[in-house]
Design a protein around this motif. Structure first.
Motif, PDB file in Angstrom:
ATOM      1  N   GLY A   1      -4.575   5.940  -6.257  1.00  0.00           N
ATOM      2  CA  GLY A   1      -4.488   4.566  -5.698  1.00  0.00           C
ATOM      3  C   GLY A   1      -4.708   3.465  -6.415  1.00  0.00           C
ATOM      4  O   GLY A   1      -4.992   3.711  -7.699  1.00  0.00           O
ATOM      5  N   GLY A   2      -4.425   2.254  -5.688  1.00  0.00           N
ATOM      6  CA  GLY A   2      -4.453   1.070  -6.481  1.00  0.00           C
ATOM      7  C   GLY A   2      -6.191   0.625  -6.572  1.00  0.00           C
ATOM      8  O   GLY A   2      -6.907   1.217  -5.858  1.00  0.00           O
ATOM      9  N   SER A   3      -6.399  -0.384  -7.448  1.00  0.00           N
ATOM     10  CA  SER A   3      -7.724  -0.830  -7.613  1.00  0.00           C
ATOM     11  C   SER A   3      -8.478  -1.360  -6.530  1.00  0.00           C
ATOM     12  O   SER A   3      -7.846  -2.039  -5.804  1.00  0.00           O
ATOM     13  CB  SER A   3      -7.634  -1.755  -8.851  1.00  0.00           C
ATOM     14  OG  SER A   3      -9.008  -2.661  -8.964  1.00  0.00           O
ATOM     15  N   ARG A   4      -9.736  -1.137  -6.370  1.00  0.00           N
ATOM     16  CA  ARG A   4     -10.414  -1.625  -5.147  1.00  0.00           C
ATOM     17  C   ARG A   4     -10.593  -3.266  -5.201  1.00  0.00           C
ATOM     18  O   ARG A   4     -10.845  -3.751  -4.285  1.00  0.00           O
ATOM     19  CB  ARG A   4     -11.661  -1.160  -4.920  1.00  0.00           C
ATOM     20  CG  ARG A   4     -12.503  -1.165  -6.071  1.00  0.00           C
ATOM     21  CD  ARG A   4     -14.036  -0.478  -5.615  1.00  0.00           C
ATOM     22  NE  ARG A   4     -14.825  -0.004  -7.078  1.00  0.00           N
ATOM     23  CZ  ARG A   4     -16.014   0.575  -6.850  1.00  0.00           C
ATOM     24  NH1 ARG A   4     -16.609   0.691  -5.831  1.00  0.00           N
ATOM     25  NH2 ARG A   4     -16.604   0.610  -8.027  1.00  0.00           N
TER      26      ARG A   4
ATOM     27  N   GLU B   1      -8.206  -5.166  -6.425  1.00  0.00           N
ATOM     28  CA  GLU B   1      -6.835  -5.887  -6.212  1.00  0.00           C
ATOM     29  C   GLU B   1      -6.260  -5.621  -4.840  1.00  0.00           C
ATOM     30  O   GLU B   1      -5.041  -5.342  -4.628  1.00  0.00           O
ATOM     31  CB  GLU B   1      -6.023  -5.420  -7.266  1.00  0.00           C
ATOM     32  CG  GLU B   1      -6.485  -5.882  -8.678  1.00  0.00           C
ATOM     33  CD  GLU B   1      -5.660  -5.465 -10.041  1.00  0.00           C
ATOM     34  OE1 GLU B   1      -4.601  -4.924  -9.585  1.00  0.00           O
ATOM     35  OE2 GLU B   1      -5.947  -5.770 -10.863  1.00  0.00           O
TER      36      GLU B   1
ATOM     37  N   GLY C   1      -5.876  -2.782  -3.444  1.00  0.00           N
ATOM     38  CA  GLY C   1      -5.375  -1.476  -3.378  1.00  0.00           C
ATOM     39  C   GLY C   1      -5.220  -0.718  -2.128  1.00  0.00           C
ATOM     40  O   GLY C   1      -6.188  -0.871  -1.329  1.00  0.00           O
TER      41      GLY C   1
ATOM     42  N   THR D   1      -8.455   0.875  -0.258  1.00  0.00           N
ATOM     43  CA  THR D   1      -9.198   1.391  -1.344  1.00  0.00           C
ATOM     44  C   THR D   1     -10.766   1.013  -1.353  1.00  0.00           C
ATOM     45  O   THR D   1     -11.727   1.731  -1.501  1.00  0.00           O
ATOM     46  CB  THR D   1      -8.987   0.950  -2.992  1.00  0.00           C
ATOM     47  OG1 THR D   1      -7.344   1.338  -3.023  1.00  0.00           O
ATOM     48  CG2 THR D   1      -9.608   1.874  -3.909  1.00  0.00           C
TER      49      THR D   1
ATOM     50  N   PRO E   1      -5.241   5.888 -11.113  1.00  0.00           N
ATOM     51  CA  PRO E   1      -4.120   5.001 -10.653  1.00  0.00           C
ATOM     52  C   PRO E   1      -2.750   5.854 -10.739  1.00  0.00           C
ATOM     53  O   PRO E   1      -1.788   5.463  -9.945  1.00  0.00           O
ATOM     54  CB  PRO E   1      -4.001   4.038 -12.222  1.00  0.00           C
ATOM     55  CG  PRO E   1      -4.648   4.961 -13.426  1.00  0.00           C
ATOM     56  CD  PRO E   1      -5.777   5.717 -12.622  1.00  0.00           C
TER      57      PRO E   1
ATOM     58  N   SER F   1      -4.110 -10.513  -3.289  1.00  0.00           N
ATOM     59  CA  SER F   1      -5.538 -10.409  -3.820  1.00  0.00           C
ATOM     60  C   SER F   1      -6.374 -11.096  -2.546  1.00  0.00           C
ATOM     61  O   SER F   1      -7.629 -10.897  -2.538  1.00  0.00           O
ATOM     62  CB  SER F   1      -5.661 -10.717  -5.176  1.00  0.00           C
ATOM     63  OG  SER F   1      -5.282 -12.150  -5.236  1.00  0.00           O
TER      64      SER F   1
END
Length: 352
Positions: free
Chosen positions: A32-35, A37, A39, A59, A73, A250
């Motif tokens: 998954g996406g960054s915590r 950003e 995500g 996330t 990612p 964000s």
């Protein structure tokens, strides 16, 4: 009587990563996406699910449930390559294959002569072949139709097989929760529960007039699925129904004005996607989706034969009003496309 198999790969993206990195096999892992950003979790393995982590979960929330979660990612090119191998395996058994995504598909094996035509043995052999050639496990459901096959594939996950023979359909669906029926989300389930309807057997006994009054055209689907009926065929090619672009921010947006510039950027991106799909002449409606800070979402659509930025702006403002002051974390725009069948009918009517 059809013989339908639904194959569903087990936590596919995560499984591919665990296969390629054995050190990740027994620890909580998510793709998954960054915590940092905003995500969202795409998928996770079963150790992570034991902590309550789920697909489509933010996330940041996943890390609160499981601080030791390993986040990857993801590599979509790699997943697509593995999916292509799996799809090739399907076609060794039948040409009637309907992919639903990279990791699941329906197969109609009604005319397959392998294993004396036993759909159960065909499904088991497919699972064994996938594991032998890719190192990944798959779950399978076997049933007389698509609806039941998909439910069956989830009964013995992971790495399992579940069969619903034709003579057992009535018994199986009688105790089946209505939440299992596609189209029955949280709100519909709550509405059904208020009417005292919790299982398929309850719908069969219900007053048809009340069902139609409360659920409109969906009442027919409810009745059919509650009897284990589904006449849909397995289609070799899936028809594109929509083209969409979304953006998660964000930081939450607090006013409609803040979303106008991102809307303009998404609009240009949507134009490019529609052109790549050669779908410019197929547009029949356009729409806006907002996801609010509490993760509730709303969608507004309007019939329109082409993209129109001014109309999207109007729909965006209307969608904001539905939030009653809530901040927005995601904005999406989309077009709905005409089906080829609908277009063919229009052309025929025009000739007359």
């Amino acid at each position: 009587m059809r013989k339908i198999i639904h194959i569903d790969m087990d936590c596919f993206f995560a499984a591919v990563e665990m296969r390629d990195n054995p050190a990740w096999r027994n620890i909580p892992l998510a793709i998954g996406g960054s915590r940092t950003e905003r995500g969202v979790i795409s998928t996770c393995n079963y150790p992570a699910r034991a902590y309550g982590v789920r697909s489509a979960m933010p996330t940041g929330q996943a890390f609160k449930l499981c601080p030791q979660l390993v986040l990857v990612p993801g590599n979509m090119d790699k997943y697509k390559a593995v999916s292509t191998c799996i799809q090739a395996i399907f076609h060794r058994y039948t040409d009637i294959v309907e992919p639903l995504s990279l990791d699941e598909a329906y197969l109609d094996v009604s005319a397959c002569d392998l294993f004396q035509g036993s759909a159960t043995r065909i499904a088991e052999h497919i699972r064994q072949t996938i594991f032998h050639e890719t190192g990944l496990t798959a779950s399978a459901g076997v049933a007389p139709n698509k609806f039941l096959a998909k439910i069956a594939s989830d009964e013995n996950k992971p790495d399992g097989l579940f069969v619903i023979p034709p003579d057992q359909v009535s018994n199986f669906v009688s105790t089946l929760s209505l939440r299992k029926i596609p189209g029955v989300g949280q709100k519909t389930a709550e509405k059904l529960a208020k009417l005292g309807l919790h299982r398929c057997s309850d719908v069969i006994k219900a007053d048809l007039k009340i069902l139609v009054r409360e659920f409109g055209s969906f009442a027919e689907t409810l009745l059919e699925r509650s009897q284990g009926l589904d006449s849909r065929e397995v289609h070799n090619e899936r028809e594109r129904k929509s083209v969409a672009v979304e953006q998660t921010f964000s930081q939450d947006l607090t006013t409609p004005e803040q979303s106008m510039q991102p809307l303009a950027e998404m609009y240009q991106k949507l134009i490019r996607r529609i052109e790549r799909c050669e779908a410019t002449e197929q547009i029949q409606k356009i729409g806006i989706k907002l996801k609010f800070q509490d993760f509730r979402q709303t969608t507004i659509e309007r019939q329109h034969p082409e993209l129109c930025f001014q109309l999207l702006q109007q729909l965006l403002v209307q969608a904001w009003l539905r939030g009653q002051g809530k901040a927005v974390r995601l904005v999406g725009i989309h077009v709905g496309l005409k089906s080829s069948g609908a277009q063919a009918q229009l052309d025929l009517d025009w000739m007359h």
